[in-house]
Design a protein around this motif. Structure first.
Motif, PDB file in Angstrom:
ATOM      1  N   ALA A   3      36.478  45.662  42.107  1.00 28.06           N
ATOM      2  CA  ALA A   3      35.485  45.003  42.949  1.00 28.06           C
ATOM      3  C   ALA A   3      35.384  45.613  44.341  1.00 28.06           C
ATOM      4  O   ALA A   3      34.302  45.646  44.929  1.00 28.06           O
ATOM      5  CB  ALA A   3      35.803  43.516  43.059  1.00 28.06           C
ATOM      6  N   ALA A   4      36.480  46.078  44.892  1.00 21.42           N
ATOM      7  CA  ALA A   4      36.466  46.619  46.258  1.00 21.42           C
ATOM      8  C   ALA A   4      35.944  48.046  46.321  1.00 21.42           C
ATOM      9  O   ALA A   4      35.328  48.442  47.308  1.00 21.42           O
ATOM     10  CB  ALA A   4      37.863  46.554  46.864  1.00 21.42           C
ATOM     11  N   THR A   5      36.183  48.819  45.268  1.00 20.74           N
ATOM     12  CA  THR A   5      35.840  50.247  45.321  1.00 20.74           C
ATOM     13  C   THR A   5      34.723  50.647  44.358  1.00 20.74           C
ATOM     14  O   THR A   5      34.103  51.686  44.541  1.00 20.74           O
ATOM     15  CB  THR A   5      37.069  51.103  44.975  1.00 20.74           C
ATOM     16  OG1 THR A   5      37.439  50.850  43.601  1.00 20.74           O
ATOM     17  CG2 THR A   5      38.236  50.804  45.902  1.00 20.74           C
ATOM     18  N   GLY A   6      34.502  49.862  43.315  1.00 22.28           N
ATOM     19  CA  GLY A   6      33.527  50.235  42.293  1.00 22.28           C
ATOM     20  C   GLY A   6      34.038  51.285  41.337  1.00 22.28           C
ATOM     21  O   GLY A   6      33.340  51.703  40.415  1.00 22.28           O
ATOM     22  N   LEU A  21      47.712  47.825  35.977  1.00 21.24           N
ATOM     23  CA  LEU A  21      46.413  47.871  36.636  1.00 21.24           C
ATOM     24  C   LEU A  21      46.369  49.178  37.408  1.00 21.24           C
ATOM     25  O   LEU A  21      47.221  49.437  38.261  1.00 21.24           O
ATOM     26  CB  LEU A  21      46.262  46.687  37.598  1.00 21.24           C
ATOM     27  CG  LEU A  21      44.990  46.636  38.432  1.00 21.24           C
ATOM     28  CD1 LEU A  21      43.781  46.397  37.532  1.00 21.24           C
ATOM     29  CD2 LEU A  21      45.108  45.532  39.471  1.00 21.24           C
ATOM     30  N   GLY A  22      45.433  50.037  37.047  1.00 24.35           N
ATOM     31  CA  GLY A  22      45.384  51.331  37.712  1.00 24.35           C
ATOM     32  C   GLY A  22      44.062  52.042  37.494  1.00 24.35           C
ATOM     33  O   GLY A  22      43.150  51.506  36.863  1.00 24.35           O
ATOM     34  N   PRO A  23      43.956  53.243  38.003  1.00 23.30           N
ATOM     35  CA  PRO A  23      42.719  54.007  37.893  1.00 23.30           C
ATOM     36  C   PRO A  23      42.341  54.266  36.439  1.00 23.30           C
ATOM     37  O   PRO A  23      43.200  54.476  35.588  1.00 23.30           O
ATOM     38  CB  PRO A  23      43.039  55.323  38.592  1.00 23.30           C
ATOM     39  CG  PRO A  23      44.303  55.115  39.310  1.00 23.30           C
ATOM     40  CD  PRO A  23      45.008  53.967  38.685  1.00 23.30           C
ATOM     41  N   GLY A  24      41.064  54.230  36.183  1.00 23.67           N
ATOM     42  CA  GLY A  24      40.549  54.540  34.851  1.00 23.67           C
ATOM     43  C   GLY A  24      39.697  55.785  34.911  1.00 23.67           C
ATOM     44  O   GLY A  24      39.407  56.314  35.987  1.00 23.67           O
ATOM     45  N   SER A  25      39.269  56.234  33.742  1.00 26.65           N
ATOM     46  CA  SER A  25      38.477  57.463  33.716  1.00 26.65           C
ATOM     47  C   SER A  25      37.012  57.211  33.374  1.00 26.65           C
ATOM     48  O   SER A  25      36.166  58.064  33.637  1.00 26.65           O
ATOM     49  CB  SER A  25      39.076  58.447  32.712  1.00 26.65           C
ATOM     50  OG  SER A  25      39.126  57.858  31.431  1.00 26.65           O
ATOM     51  N   TRP A  31      34.024  43.888  35.726  1.00 30.00           N
ATOM     52  CA  TRP A  31      34.608  44.087  37.050  1.00 30.00           C
ATOM     53  C   TRP A  31      35.925  43.341  37.120  1.00 30.00           C
ATOM     54  O   TRP A  31      36.112  42.325  36.467  1.00 30.00           O
ATOM     55  CB  TRP A  31      33.674  43.538  38.127  1.00 30.00           C
ATOM     56  CG  TRP A  31      32.409  44.325  38.267  1.00 30.00           C
ATOM     57  CD1 TRP A  31      31.298  44.219  37.492  1.00 30.00           C
ATOM     58  CD2 TRP A  31      32.138  45.328  39.229  1.00 30.00           C
ATOM     59  NE1 TRP A  31      30.339  45.109  37.908  1.00 30.00           N
ATOM     60  CE2 TRP A  31      30.825  45.799  38.988  1.00 30.00           C
ATOM     61  CE3 TRP A  31      32.872  45.873  40.276  1.00 30.00           C
ATOM     62  CZ2 TRP A  31      30.251  46.792  39.763  1.00 30.00           C
ATOM     63  CZ3 TRP A  31      32.278  46.853  41.055  1.00 30.00           C
ATOM     64  CH2 TRP A  31      30.972  47.311  40.792  1.00 30.00           C
ATOM     65  N   ILE A  32      36.849  43.831  37.950  1.00 27.92           N
ATOM     66  CA  ILE A  32      38.114  43.132  38.219  1.00 27.92           C
ATOM     67  C   ILE A  32      38.139  42.822  39.712  1.00 27.92           C
ATOM     68  O   ILE A  32      37.774  43.658  40.529  1.00 27.92           O
ATOM     69  CB  ILE A  32      39.343  43.958  37.787  1.00 27.92           C
ATOM     70  CG1 ILE A  32      40.613  43.190  38.041  1.00 27.92           C
ATOM     71  CG2 ILE A  32      39.424  45.263  38.507  1.00 27.92           C
ATOM     72  CD1 ILE A  32      41.304  42.768  36.805  1.00 27.92           C
ATOM     73  N   ALA A  33      38.526  41.579  40.028  1.00 24.46           N
ATOM     74  CA  ALA A  33      38.548  41.147  41.425  1.00 24.46           C
ATOM     75  C   ALA A  33      39.675  40.140  41.617  1.00 24.46           C
ATOM     76  O   ALA A  33      40.168  39.553  40.651  1.00 24.46           O
ATOM     77  CB  ALA A  33      37.209  40.506  41.784  1.00 24.46           C
ATOM     78  N   PRO A  34      40.087  39.930  42.864  1.00 22.77           N
ATOM     79  CA  PRO A  34      41.129  38.920  43.117  1.00 22.77           C
ATOM     80  C   PRO A  34      40.650  37.535  42.717  1.00 22.77           C
ATOM     81  O   PRO A  34      39.447  37.255  42.688  1.00 22.77           O
ATOM     82  CB  PRO A  34      41.328  38.993  44.636  1.00 22.77           C
ATOM     83  CG  PRO A  34      40.715  40.268  45.073  1.00 22.77           C
ATOM     84  CD  PRO A  34      39.645  40.592  44.081  1.00 22.77           C
ATOM     85  N   SER A  35      41.593  36.657  42.457  1.00 22.52           N
ATOM     86  CA  SER A  35      41.247  35.278  42.142  1.00 22.52           C
ATOM     87  C   SER A  35      40.783  34.565  43.411  1.00 22.52           C
ATOM     88  O   SER A  35      40.979  35.042  44.529  1.00 22.52           O
ATOM     89  CB  SER A  35      42.457  34.559  41.549  1.00 22.52           C
ATOM     90  OG  SER A  35      43.519  34.538  42.488  1.00 22.52           O
ATOM     91  N   PHE A  36      40.162  33.419  43.226  1.00 17.01           N
ATOM     92  CA  PHE A  36      39.714  32.617  44.358  1.00 17.01           C
ATOM     93  C   PHE A  36      40.890  31.916  45.027  1.00 17.01           C
ATOM     94  O   PHE A  36      41.916  31.659  44.394  1.00 17.01           O
ATOM     95  CB  PHE A  36      38.720  31.542  43.890  1.00 17.01           C
ATOM     96  CG  PHE A  36      37.439  32.091  43.340  1.00 17.01           C
ATOM     97  CD1 PHE A  36      36.522  32.721  44.174  1.00 17.01           C
ATOM     98  CD2 PHE A  36      37.149  31.978  41.999  1.00 17.01           C
ATOM     99  CE1 PHE A  36      35.338  33.224  43.662  1.00 17.01           C
ATOM    100  CE2 PHE A  36      35.968  32.478  41.477  1.00 17.01           C
ATOM    101  CZ  PHE A  36      35.059  33.105  42.315  1.00 17.01           C
ATOM    102  N   CYS A  37      40.730  31.569  46.289  1.00 11.87           N
ATOM    103  CA  CYS A  37      41.678  30.726  47.012  1.00 11.87           C
ATOM    104  C   CYS A  37      40.896  29.506  47.479  1.00 11.87           C
ATOM    105  O   CYS A  37      39.940  29.643  48.253  1.00 11.87           O
ATOM    106  CB  CYS A  37      42.285  31.458  48.196  1.00 11.87           C
ATOM    107  SG  CYS A  37      43.389  30.401  49.160  1.00 11.87           S
ATOM    108  N   GLY A  70      39.629  29.975  37.700  1.00 14.51           N
ATOM    109  CA  GLY A  70      39.660  31.208  38.484  1.00 14.51           C
ATOM    110  C   GLY A  70      40.284  31.069  39.859  1.00 14.51           C
ATOM    111  O   GLY A  70      40.192  31.975  40.669  1.00 14.51           O
ATOM    112  N   VAL A  71      40.903  29.918  40.127  1.00 16.72           N
ATOM    113  CA  VAL A  71      41.567  29.706  41.414  1.00 16.72           C
ATOM    114  C   VAL A  71      43.027  30.102  41.253  1.00 16.72           C
ATOM    115  O   VAL A  71      43.774  29.483  40.511  1.00 16.72           O
ATOM    116  CB  VAL A  71      41.446  28.234  41.868  1.00 16.72           C
ATOM    117  CG1 VAL A  71      42.236  27.987  43.139  1.00 16.72           C
ATOM    118  CG2 VAL A  71      39.986  27.858  42.057  1.00 16.72           C
ATOM    119  N   GLY A  72      43.442  31.148  41.937  1.00 16.13           N
ATOM    120  CA  GLY A  72      44.814  31.635  41.832  1.00 16.13           C
ATOM    121  C   GLY A  72      45.738  31.049  42.885  1.00 16.13           C
ATOM    122  O   GLY A  72      46.947  31.042  42.734  1.00 16.13           O
TER     123      GLY A  72
END
Length: 85
Positions: A3-6, A21-25, A31-37, A70-72
């Motif tokens: 989500a932050a870098t695309g 969780l790491g770079p893909g090709s 999309w992957i993003a942090p959970s809600f607070c 989705g609230v972490g």
């Protein structure tokens, strides 16, 4: 994609846990993003943080329900009440 870098991102899950969780090709549709607070949770499902009958299991019930949506992280809050409460 992250989500932050695309950028393409790989997420590996074993059971219910993210194990990598790491770079893909290759770009993906998702999309992957942090959970809600949530900064104010008074309770839910009949469990209130003001209740004199609140138990650890009740707190777990609220946490599990928050996670389901989705609230972490959340801030357990209480409402104004009498001195005894």
């Amino acid at each position: 994609r992250h989500a932050a870098t695309g950028e393409p991102t790989v997420v590996e899950v074993v059971g219910n846990r993210v194990t990598y969780l790491g770079p893909g090709s290759e770009p993906a549709d998702g999309w992957i993003a942090p959970s809600f607070c949530d900064v104010q949770i008074n309770g839910c499902l009949g469990v209130g943080f003001n209740s004199p009958r609140l138990t650890a299991e009740g707190v777990r019930t609220v946490a599990d329900e928050c996670r389901r949506h989705g609230v972490g992280r959340f801030c357990p809050t209480v409402i104004t009440d009498g001195f005894e409460a």
